[in-house]
Design an enzyme around this catalytic site. Structure first.
Site, PDB file in Angstrom:
ATOM      1  N   GLY A   1      32.720  39.375  34.017  1.00 13.20           N
ATOM      2  CA  GLY A   1      33.562  39.222  35.208  1.00 13.20           C
ATOM      3  C   GLY A   1      33.319  40.235  36.316  1.00 13.20           C
ATOM      4  O   GLY A   1      33.464  39.924  37.493  1.00 13.20           O
TER       5      GLY A   1
ATOM      6  N   ASP B   1      37.099  42.579  36.773  1.00 11.95           N
ATOM      7  CA  ASP B   1      37.394  41.634  37.848  1.00 11.95           C
ATOM      8  C   ASP B   1      38.885  41.520  38.117  1.00 11.95           C
ATOM      9  O   ASP B   1      39.329  41.581  39.251  1.00 11.95           O
ATOM     10  CB  ASP B   1      36.783  40.243  37.550  1.00 11.95           C
ATOM     11  CG  ASP B   1      37.145  39.688  36.173  1.00 11.95           C
ATOM     12  OD1 ASP B   1      37.840  40.371  35.387  1.00 11.95           O
ATOM     13  OD2 ASP B   1      36.717  38.556  35.868  1.00 11.95           O
TER      14      ASP B   1
ATOM     15  N   ASP C   1      45.268  40.800  34.343  1.00 12.19           N
ATOM     16  CA  ASP C   1      46.142  39.634  34.206  1.00 12.19           C
ATOM     17  C   ASP C   1      47.262  40.005  33.228  1.00 12.19           C
ATOM     18  O   ASP C   1      48.173  40.732  33.597  1.00 12.19           O
ATOM     19  CB  ASP C   1      45.268  38.460  33.747  1.00 12.19           C
ATOM     20  CG  ASP C   1      45.976  37.122  33.777  1.00 12.19           C
ATOM     21  OD1 ASP C   1      46.701  36.853  34.734  1.00 12.19           O
ATOM     22  OD2 ASP C   1      45.795  36.326  32.831  1.00 12.19           O
TER      23      ASP C   1
ATOM     24  N   PHE D   1      45.264  30.554  39.333  1.00 12.83           N
ATOM     25  CA  PHE D   1      43.963  30.760  38.688  1.00 12.83           C
ATOM     26  C   PHE D   1      42.885  30.740  39.767  1.00 12.83           C
ATOM     27  O   PHE D   1      42.770  29.795  40.529  1.00 12.83           O
ATOM     28  CB  PHE D   1      43.697  29.676  37.644  1.00 12.83           C
ATOM     29  CG  PHE D   1      42.541  30.049  36.763  1.00 12.83           C
ATOM     30  CD1 PHE D   1      42.749  30.832  35.627  1.00 12.83           C
ATOM     31  CD2 PHE D   1      41.246  29.668  37.083  1.00 12.83           C
ATOM     32  CE1 PHE D   1      41.680  31.219  34.831  1.00 12.83           C
ATOM     33  CE2 PHE D   1      40.169  30.052  36.287  1.00 12.83           C
ATOM     34  CZ  PHE D   1      40.392  30.822  35.165  1.00 12.83           C
ATOM     35  N   VAL D   2      42.139  31.836  39.823  1.00 12.19           N
ATOM     36  CA  VAL D   2      41.154  31.970  40.900  1.00 12.19           C
ATOM     37  C   VAL D   2      39.736  32.083  40.344  1.00 12.19           C
ATOM     38  O   VAL D   2      39.530  32.492  39.200  1.00 12.19           O
ATOM     39  CB  VAL D   2      41.461  33.199  41.792  1.00 12.19           C
ATOM     40  CG1 VAL D   2      42.766  33.019  42.544  1.00 12.19           C
ATOM     41  CG2 VAL D   2      41.500  34.485  40.969  1.00 12.19           C
TER      42      VAL D   2
ATOM     43  N   ASP E   1      35.261  33.392  36.765  1.00 10.48           N
ATOM     44  CA  ASP E   1      34.744  32.076  36.378  1.00 10.48           C
ATOM     45  C   ASP E   1      35.829  31.143  35.871  1.00 10.48           C
ATOM     46  O   ASP E   1      36.917  31.557  35.492  1.00 10.48           O
ATOM     47  CB  ASP E   1      33.724  32.229  35.249  1.00 10.48           C
ATOM     48  CG  ASP E   1      34.402  32.544  33.914  1.00 10.48           C
ATOM     49  OD1 ASP E   1      35.129  33.558  33.843  1.00 10.48           O
ATOM     50  OD2 ASP E   1      34.234  31.760  32.955  1.00 10.48           O
TER      51      ASP E   1
ATOM     52  N   ARG F   1      31.126  31.823  39.343  1.00 10.88           N
ATOM     53  CA  ARG F   1      31.029  33.285  39.528  1.00 10.88           C
ATOM     54  C   ARG F   1      30.254  33.629  40.792  1.00 10.88           C
ATOM     55  O   ARG F   1      30.435  34.684  41.380  1.00 10.88           O
ATOM     56  CB  ARG F   1      30.282  33.924  38.348  1.00 10.88           C
ATOM     57  CG  ARG F   1      31.020  33.884  37.039  1.00 10.88           C
ATOM     58  CD  ARG F   1      30.347  34.823  36.052  1.00 10.88           C
ATOM     59  NE  ARG F   1      30.647  34.502  34.664  1.00 10.88           N
ATOM     60  CZ  ARG F   1      31.729  34.906  34.015  1.00 10.88           C
ATOM     61  NH1 ARG F   1      32.625  35.632  34.631  1.00 10.88           N
ATOM     62  NH2 ARG F   1      31.929  34.571  32.756  1.00 10.88           N
TER      63      ARG F   1
END
Ligand code: IMP
Ligand code: MG
Length: 172
Positions: free
Chosen positions: A43, A95, A98, A147-148, A154, A160
């Site tokens: 990520g 990245d 969460d 959700f990005v 990804d 990506r």
């Protein structure tokens, strides 16, 4: 399930600006210290490579491979860092923060190597999703609960390579 890239949440120009600002902060905080940056793959791939090219002082770089594998108890998660971290200042780069499960586990593993300090740096922070308390020391963007994908993030290992961060839409 049919997915499509939807609204662009963060543009390429916004990312460039923030990454360069972040590099300036890191320079102020770490320039006179021995810094090892550990990128969590896959990520952080794009974020890491852009960020380190803005850092003007010598840093050591390593990667932490296969974060998704660490939920498997049989995986030896200590085995994939090749540099010695003892008495180093360590900055973990990922990245997105969460639920916090991945990064809190990685912080634990890194602390086991007896570094002088461990800090966490993320491109994105989805604070509302947090299950394990963890506040990023450095963060480029706070985002809402969507959700990005893009800029390293990804879905099913795709997207990506997008140079921006966009919402992934589920078109059913
Ligand atoms: P955590 O352990 O729940 O904090 O999850 C962290 C990992 O989940 C990240 O490193 C990403 O790989 C993945 N992840 C979480 N949210 C997103 C998202 O919105 N898009 C893509 N990947 C995500
Ligand atoms: Mg990840």
């Amino acid at each position: 399930m049919n997915n499509a890239v939807g609204e662009v949440l963060i543009t390429e120009a916004e990312i460039k600006h923030k990454v360069s600002e972040l590099a300036q902060k890191l320079t102020a905080d770490y320039e006179h210290k021995e810094l090892t940056i550990i990128g969590v793959l896959n990520g952080s791939l794009i974020f890491l490579s852009d960020l380190i090219r803005h850092i003007p002082f010598p840093v050591k770089i390593d990667t932490y491979i296969g974060a998704s594998a660490i939920s498997k108890p049989e995986t030896d998660i200590n085995n994939n860092i090749s540099l010695s971290l003892k008495d180093e200042h360590v900055l973990i780069v990922d990245d997105i923060l969460d639920t916090g499960k991945t990064l809190s586990r990685i912080v634990q593993v890194i602390r086991g190597h007896n570094p002088l300090s461990v800090q966490v740096c993320v491109l994105l922070n989805k604070e509302v999703r947090r299950e394990i308390e963890l506040v990023p020391d450095y963060c480029c963007f706070e985002i809402e609960n969507k959700f990005v994908v893009g800029y390293g993030l990804d879905f099913d290992n795709k997207y990506r390579n997008l140079p921006y961060v966009a919402v992934l839409e589920d078109n059913g």
